[in-house]
Motif scaffolding. Sequence first.
Motif, mmCIF file in Angstrom:
data_model
loop_
_atom_site.group_PDB
_atom_site.id
_atom_site.type_symbol
_atom_site.label_atom_id
_atom_site.label_comp_id
_atom_site.label_asym_id
_atom_site.label_seq_id
_atom_site.Cartn_x
_atom_site.Cartn_y
_atom_site.Cartn_z
ATOM 1 N N GLU A 23 0.825 -1.341 -0.017
ATOM 2 C CA GLU A 23 -0.017 0.045 -0.110
ATOM 3 C C GLU A 23 0.817 1.233 -0.078
ATOM 4 O OE1 GLU A 23 -3.261 0.716 -0.439
ATOM 5 O OE2 GLU A 23 -3.222 -1.527 -0.953
ATOM 6 N N SER A 24 1.660 1.189 0.636
ATOM 7 C CA SER A 24 2.795 2.497 0.932
ATOM 8 C C SER A 24 3.269 2.999 -0.526
ATOM 9 C CB SER A 24 3.872 2.313 1.710
ATOM 10 O OG SER A 24 4.657 1.073 1.385
ATOM 11 N N ALA A 25 3.598 1.743 -1.444
ATOM 12 C CA ALA A 25 4.118 1.858 -2.780
ATOM 13 C C ALA A 25 3.087 2.665 -3.830
ATOM 14 C CB ALA A 25 4.880 0.785 -3.331
ATOM 15 N N VAL A 26 1.863 1.999 -3.392
ATOM 16 C CA VAL A 26 0.802 2.440 -4.279
ATOM 17 C C VAL A 26 0.409 3.859 -4.110
ATOM 18 C CG1 VAL A 26 -1.957 2.082 -4.809
ATOM 19 C CG2 VAL A 26 -0.067 -0.038 -4.437
ATOM 20 N N ARG A 27 0.303 4.324 -2.740
ATOM 21 C CA ARG A 27 0.261 5.781 -2.317
ATOM 22 C C ARG A 27 1.205 6.764 -3.009
ATOM 23 N NH1 ARG A 27 -1.655 3.231 2.731
ATOM 24 N NH2 ARG A 27 0.264 3.209 3.734
ATOM 25 N N PHE A 28 2.558 6.163 -2.941
ATOM 26 C CA PHE A 28 3.671 6.847 -3.505
ATOM 27 C C PHE A 28 3.535 7.086 -4.890
ATOM 28 C CE2 PHE A 28 8.092 7.285 -5.080
ATOM 29 C CZ PHE A 28 8.563 8.582 -4.397
ATOM 30 N N ILE A 29 3.005 6.090 -5.652
ATOM 31 C CA ILE A 29 2.851 6.296 -7.162
ATOM 32 C C ILE A 29 1.719 7.102 -7.297
ATOM 33 C CG2 ILE A 29 2.173 4.820 -9.273
ATOM 34 C CD1 ILE A 29 4.011 2.687 -7.848
#
Length: 255
Positions: A23-29
């Motif tokens: 989830e942290s990567a999805v939010r960052f993208i």
Amino acid sequence: MKTYKAYCFDLDGTVYRGNESIESAVRFIHRLQEMGIEYYFITNNASKTPVQFQKALAKIGIETAVSRIYSSAITTAKFIAQNYFDAKVHMIGSEGLETALRQEGFKVTDDLEADVVVVGIDQTVDYIKLAKACAAVQNGAKLIGTNEDIKFPSEYGFLPGNGSFVQLIANVANVEPMYIGKPSPVMLDVIQEEYGYQKEEMVMIGDNYDTDILCGVHFGCDTIHVNTGVTSTEIVLTKERKPTYCLEHLDQVEL
Ligand SMILES: [Mg+2]
């Protein structure tokens, strides 16, 4: 941390784990998309087409153009197009690699006279195919492997990976092969060549020290290790060539 112009992400262990999103990567993208900052996905996995990767990303909420997805098969084809104009390409490999080569305008052959011999994983490889590739390399073709993995795990134990076959041809023909997949820097070279970035404008983000981080180190750009996959931060910190940043997750990045 500075804001880069191009964020290059590994996929498995960095953006998702199997079918599960990180989830942290999805939010960052999503933040990059909102700010209009460029991003690319670079993966050694050549078993899926860019459209299949696009669908996998859509499932976890990331809408992206296929042009941002660089698998080792796609990048191999682009690298040959950038460096061997009008080359005659002798190929061992699967349909994915052949499609990628055709899309770049190459006619794929198994001729003994060729400019380049490209080797990707081929589960129907046999003595004749390997012998022809050995002959073509001895006749002067450059030997290029999509990736250098010698083996991969399975329920039967380790099975031969693409690097095993490339090495076999290299040993017979007595040449040094070139590899496209990470940790070789070629995938980042190809993105830089296509879009004209400076190295200091690019950053490589990944979970695997031996592939992702070393790819960035060999290329000469900054790197971000995330503690969401293969290599733990603890192990990364024991390495001589450390990433530029070690993060638990990408929520820690300010843009
Ligand atoms: Mg990974």
